[in-house]
Design a protein around this motif. Sequence first.
Motif, PDB file in Angstrom:
ATOM      1  N   VAL A 160       0.598  -0.973   0.029  1.00 36.43           N
ATOM      2  CA  VAL A 160      -0.039  -0.248   0.141  1.00 36.43           C
ATOM      3  C   VAL A 160       0.755   1.495  -0.291  1.00 36.43           C
ATOM      4  CG1 VAL A 160      -1.837   1.525   1.114  1.00 36.43           C
ATOM      5  CG2 VAL A 160      -2.401  -1.087   1.017  1.00 36.43           C
ATOM      6  N   GLU A 161       1.913   1.259   0.307  1.00 38.16           N
ATOM      7  CA  GLU A 161       2.633   2.161   0.816  1.00 38.16           C
ATOM      8  C   GLU A 161       3.585   2.492  -0.144  1.00 38.16           C
ATOM      9  OE1 GLU A 161       5.684   2.253   4.136  1.00 38.16           O
ATOM     10  OE2 GLU A 161       3.566   2.687   5.339  1.00 38.16           O
ATOM     11  N   ARG A 162       3.618   1.631  -0.843  1.00 33.36           N
ATOM     12  CA  ARG A 162       4.735   1.548  -2.554  1.00 33.36           C
ATOM     13  C   ARG A 162       3.892   2.386  -3.448  1.00 33.36           C
ATOM     14  NH1 ARG A 162       7.399  -3.605  -1.412  1.00 33.36           N
ATOM     15  NH2 ARG A 162       5.721  -4.371  -2.385  1.00 33.36           N
ATOM     16  N   GLU A 163       2.298   2.299  -3.144  1.00 32.55           N
ATOM     17  CA  GLU A 163       1.074   2.338  -4.292  1.00 32.55           C
ATOM     18  C   GLU A 163       0.634   4.085  -4.220  1.00 32.55           C
ATOM     19  OE1 GLU A 163      -0.820   1.061  -6.729  1.00 32.55           O
ATOM     20  OE2 GLU A 163       1.365  -1.084  -6.733  1.00 32.55           O
ATOM     21  N   LEU A 164       1.392   4.506  -2.524  1.00 34.54           N
ATOM     22  CA  LEU A 164       0.470   5.719  -2.444  1.00 34.54           C
ATOM     23  C   LEU A 164       2.139   6.534  -2.977  1.00 34.54           C
ATOM     24  CD1 LEU A 164      -0.823   7.842  -1.004  1.00 34.54           C
ATOM     25  CD2 LEU A 164       0.397   6.583   1.107  1.00 34.54           C
ATOM     26  N   GLU A 165       3.044   5.765  -3.013  1.00 35.78           N
ATOM     27  CA  GLU A 165       4.529   6.931  -2.983  1.00 35.78           C
ATOM     28  C   GLU A 165       3.916   7.181  -5.062  1.00 35.78           C
ATOM     29  OE1 GLU A 165       7.460   4.888  -2.118  1.00 35.78           O
ATOM     30  OE2 GLU A 165       8.205   5.415   0.292  1.00 35.78           O
ATOM     31  N   LYS A 166       4.013   5.723  -5.364  1.00 36.55           N
ATOM     32  CA  LYS A 166       3.017   5.858  -7.059  1.00 36.55           C
ATOM     33  C   LYS A 166       2.079   6.695  -7.664  1.00 36.55           C
ATOM     34  CE  LYS A 166       2.658   2.826 -10.666  1.00 36.55           C
ATOM     35  NZ  LYS A 166       2.031   1.619 -11.822  1.00 36.55           N
ATOM     36  N   MET A 167       0.998   6.911  -6.712  1.00 33.28           N
ATOM     37  CA  MET A 167       0.116   8.025  -6.943  1.00 33.28           C
ATOM     38  C   MET A 167       0.991   9.233  -6.679  1.00 33.28           C
ATOM     39  SD  MET A 167      -3.574   8.059  -4.508  1.00 33.28           S
ATOM     40  CE  MET A 167      -3.254   8.510  -3.495  1.00 33.28           C
ATOM     41  N   GLN A 168       1.378   9.726  -5.640  1.00 37.08           N
ATOM     42  CA  GLN A 168       2.092  10.742  -5.340  1.00 37.08           C
ATOM     43  C   GLN A 168       2.895  11.538  -6.946  1.00 37.08           C
ATOM     44  OE1 GLN A 168       4.146  10.096  -1.596  1.00 37.08           O
ATOM     45  NE2 GLN A 168       1.754  10.570   0.104  1.00 37.08           N
ATOM     46  N   LEU A 169       3.799  10.417  -7.020  1.00 35.97           N
ATOM     47  CA  LEU A 169       4.500  10.694  -8.540  1.00 35.97           C
ATOM     48  C   LEU A 169       3.542  10.785  -9.399  1.00 35.97           C
ATOM     49  CD1 LEU A 169       7.859  10.768  -9.480  1.00 35.97           C
ATOM     50  CD2 LEU A 169       7.651   8.335  -9.907  1.00 35.97           C
ATOM     51  N   GLN A 170       2.852  10.172  -9.717  1.00 33.28           N
ATOM     52  CA  GLN A 170       1.659  10.547 -10.984  1.00 33.28           C
ATOM     53  C   GLN A 170       1.062  11.823 -10.180  1.00 33.28           C
ATOM     54  OE1 GLN A 170      -1.033   6.970 -10.174  1.00 33.28           O
ATOM     55  NE2 GLN A 170       0.688   5.916 -12.078  1.00 33.28           N
ATOM     56  N   TYR A 171       0.582  12.220  -9.593  1.00 31.62           N
ATOM     57  CA  TYR A 171      -0.284  13.284  -9.431  1.00 31.62           C
ATOM     58  C   TYR A 171       0.816  14.524  -9.434  1.00 31.62           C
ATOM     59  CZ  TYR A 171      -4.499  12.687  -7.861  1.00 31.62           C
ATOM     60  OH  TYR A 171      -5.746  11.973  -7.712  1.00 31.62           O
ATOM     61  N   LYS A 172       2.636  14.674  -9.227  1.00 31.10           N
ATOM     62  CA  LYS A 172       3.612  15.591  -9.593  1.00 31.10           C
ATOM     63  C   LYS A 172       3.645  15.501 -11.043  1.00 31.10           C
ATOM     64  CE  LYS A 172       5.886  15.112  -5.474  1.00 31.10           C
ATOM     65  NZ  LYS A 172       6.878  14.604  -4.644  1.00 31.10           N
ATOM     66  N   LEU A 173       3.599  14.955 -11.746  1.00 29.24           N
ATOM     67  CA  LEU A 173       4.042  14.658 -13.595  1.00 29.24           C
ATOM     68  C   LEU A 173       2.286  15.312 -13.645  1.00 29.24           C
ATOM     69  CD1 LEU A 173       5.094  10.708 -13.694  1.00 29.24           C
ATOM     70  CD2 LEU A 173       6.943  13.499 -13.792  1.00 29.24           C
TER      71      LEU A 173
END
Length: 326
Positions: free
Chosen positions: A62-75
Motif C-alpha cells: 500500500v505504501e509503495r502504491e501511495l508513493e507511486k500515486m504521489q509521483l503520478q500526481y506530480k507528473l
Amino acid sequence: MSKVKYYYDSETLSYRKIETKRGRKIGYIFLYIASVVLCSFLLLVLFFYTPFSFETPKQKVVERELEKMQLQYKLLNKKMEQAQAVLENLEERDNNIYRLYFEANPIPEEQRKAGFGGVNRYEALYNYENTDLLISTTRELEKLQKRMIVHSKSLDEIAKLAEDREEFLASIPAIQPVNNEDLTRMASGYGWRNDPFTKARKMHWGMDFTAPRGTPVYASGDGVVIRSDNSASGFGKHIRIDHGFGYVSLYAHLSKYNVRKGTKVKRGDLIGFVGSTGRSQAPHLHYEIRKNGEKINPINFYYGNLSALEFEELLKNAAKQNQSLD
C-alpha cells in the motif's frame, strides 16, 4: 550455599571472615529494588512514546502504491502547467488577433480563469493522507477544463463570424447590374430629379441605366428572389432580391424575367432583361438598393466590377441634375 568471603588482617597476620552489617545489607536490597523500578519506568516511557513500526507485507504494498500515486500526481501537475502555457498562448491570439479581426469583444481574463463556487465542493477528498495534493490538483484541473470550454466556445463564435463575414461579402450588392459595354449611357442618378411626365422636381430613389431592350440584367449579389412580378405601381415587370443582412436590391421596367420568386441566385447570375414596362419613358433599368427598408444611394455598391476610372465616370454622371426616365 552462599560464598564466604575473607580478608587478610595485617595486624594479626591471619585471615578473618568478612561479615556484612545488617543495615548495609538492607541498603543493598533497597538499591536493587529502586534500580529495578526505575528501569521498568524507563522501559514503559519508551514503549508508550516511541513510535514502533511493525509493517506487514500488505502495508508495504500500500505504501509503495501511495508513493507511486504521489509521483503520478506530480507528473500530472507538470503536464497541466504545460497545457496551461499552451492555452494561454491560444487565448492571447484569440483576443488579440481573431476576435480583433472579426470585431468581436475580447473575453476578459477574469471570465476565462474564474474558479468554481461551492464551500463543500471538495468534501469527498477530505480525510486522505494527501488531501492538500488531491484538492489542489483537482482544482487546477477544473480551472483548466473551464478555460478550455470558454476557449472552445470562443472559437465556435469566431468560426460563425468568419462564415457570416464570407457570406456577407458574397451577399452584399457589389456589382453594376448591367455591363458597361451594353450601356447606352447612365441616364440618371440617385437624388432630386425632374420627373419625365410631370416635369416637377421629384426624389429619384435609384439609378437609371439606359440600354437596348433585351440587354441582360445581372444579380448584384447572392440572395433569394422575393418578388418577380408586375404588380408594384410604376415598376412594371420587376425583380427584388433579398441578400440578407438587411439588404434588398430592386430591378425595374424589365421586358422579361429569367428567375421567379424563391429562386436562389449568385452574384452575376442572369435574372432578366432590360425593357420599358410600367411607368417608363424609354428602355432602361431602374436599380435600387434598400437597407433595413430604407432606400440608399446605389453609387457606393459598385466596387466589384468597375475600375477606378469607370467608377469616377459613373460618379460624375450620377451627380448630374438631369431628368430621370421613370
